[in-house]
Design an enzyme around this catalytic site. Sequence first.
Site, mmCIF file in Angstrom:
data_model
loop_
_atom_site.group_PDB
_atom_site.id
_atom_site.type_symbol
_atom_site.label_atom_id
_atom_site.label_comp_id
_atom_site.label_asym_id
_atom_site.label_seq_id
_atom_site.Cartn_x
_atom_site.Cartn_y
_atom_site.Cartn_z
ATOM 1 C CG ASN A 178 67.699 -4.406 63.585
ATOM 2 O OD1 ASN A 178 67.309 -3.871 62.241
ATOM 3 N ND2 ASN A 178 66.325 -4.633 63.588
ATOM 4 C CD1 TRP A 179 72.278 0.178 62.219
ATOM 5 C CD2 TRP A 179 72.834 1.031 60.692
ATOM 6 N NE1 TRP A 179 73.354 0.157 62.296
ATOM 7 C CE2 TRP A 179 73.601 0.762 60.931
ATOM 8 C CE3 TRP A 179 72.286 1.631 59.407
ATOM 9 C CZ2 TRP A 179 75.241 1.112 60.410
ATOM 10 C CZ3 TRP A 179 73.863 1.824 58.628
ATOM 11 C CH2 TRP A 179 75.030 1.885 59.666
ATOM 12 C CE LYS A 180 64.664 -2.723 65.804
ATOM 13 N NZ LYS A 180 63.819 -2.619 66.887
ATOM 14 C CD GLU A 211 60.885 -3.637 64.938
ATOM 15 O OE1 GLU A 211 61.743 -3.833 64.186
ATOM 16 O OE2 GLU A 211 61.022 -2.968 66.343
ATOM 17 C CG HIS A 248 63.610 -7.493 64.187
ATOM 18 N ND1 HIS A 248 62.204 -7.250 64.770
ATOM 19 C CD2 HIS A 248 64.422 -7.176 65.165
ATOM 20 C CE1 HIS A 248 62.646 -6.253 65.692
ATOM 21 N NE2 HIS A 248 63.772 -6.219 65.986
ATOM 22 C CB SER A 250 65.992 -1.369 76.092
ATOM 23 O OG SER A 250 64.955 -0.866 75.457
ATOM 24 N N GLY A 300 62.467 -1.015 71.952
ATOM 25 C CA GLY A 300 62.495 0.119 71.345
ATOM 26 C C GLY A 300 60.980 1.112 72.903
ATOM 27 C CD GLU A 322 66.096 -8.131 69.156
ATOM 28 O OE1 GLU A 322 67.463 -7.675 69.329
ATOM 29 O OE2 GLU A 322 65.332 -8.499 67.744
ATOM 30 N N GLY A 370 69.011 -1.827 68.517
ATOM 31 C CA GLY A 370 68.137 -0.950 67.639
ATOM 32 C C GLY A 370 68.925 0.590 68.219
ATOM 33 N N GLY A 371 68.385 0.865 68.735
ATOM 34 C CA GLY A 371 68.151 2.569 68.804
ATOM 35 C C GLY A 371 69.738 2.650 69.121
HETATM 36 P P1 13P Z 1 66.419 -1.267 71.372
HETATM 37 O O1 13P Z 1 68.045 -1.503 70.923
HETATM 38 O O2 13P Z 1 65.518 0.048 70.411
HETATM 39 O O3 13P Z 1 64.908 -1.239 71.679
HETATM 40 O O4 13P Z 1 65.681 -2.359 69.893
HETATM 41 C C1 13P Z 1 66.398 -4.064 69.700
HETATM 42 C C2 13P Z 1 65.646 -4.498 68.378
HETATM 43 O O5 13P Z 1 64.388 -4.686 68.523
HETATM 44 C C3 13P Z 1 67.163 -5.296 67.791
HETATM 45 O O6 13P Z 1 66.759 -5.781 66.848
#
Ligand code: 13P
Length: 254
Positions: free
Chosen positions: A10-12, A99, A97, A215, A175, A169, A236-237
Amino acid sequence: MARKVFIAGNWKMNKTAAEAKALCEALKESLAPLAGKVEVAVCPTFTSLATAVEVLKGSNVKVGAQNIHWAENGAFTGEISGAMLKEIGVEYVIIGHSERRQYFGETDETVNKRMQAALANGLKPILCIGETLEEREGNKTEAVLEQQIKGAFADICECKMDQITIAYEPVWAIGTGKTATPEMAEETHAFIRKTIAALYNQEIADAMVIQYGGSMKPENAQALVAQADIDGGLIGGAALKADSFTALVTNAIA
Ligand code: 13P
């Protein structure tokens, strides 16, 4: 039943189209040796989706969007429909998600509408659920997840269940560098599977791919995916660089 490991990035809100192109080109090469062994997808922003589809055509890396609107078209400024995603070759779509729930007013009801729209357009939802730190500390994790699951799956036909992935999640792990321990995540994944079995049946629950997200890194991917009910990850990251994402996928199936 053996479930195929599924890792999605997920590149956000990261990567311009040029940066997305470069990352897709790198992943196309670096992940090619894993073809057939694992399902992999990347989910860039809307402005990079067409580029990602183009670059990854014929490769073993699939493309997903990060959101979808439930209407087919109309006066919904800033939104994107399922038909628009399908037409350009998108296969997956992340829905609900945390967010989006936190910053954009997403509710279980709108999540359900987006699920219905994705399925109606032949897109595969990656449904995100998870509890906040306050909810976990207040012993509300299971109640929160059960409510999110019941809401998201309302009126979803049994016949579509093989199209859906769930991403668990925990919001406190996203994050933050704080990963749920493999044992803690496993306990929650098992609960999610049990909840799906109660809503549908055991066979559907056993076939459901449930990703962990929060994470997840190359260093902890193997221990997490080794758990009986953890079938992959939503990243994510660590998905923003070809080397870390490739290492993570490699380790997850090691
Ligand atoms: P991180 O891997 O950066 O913690 O993010 C997880 C995430 O929200 C994937 O959708």
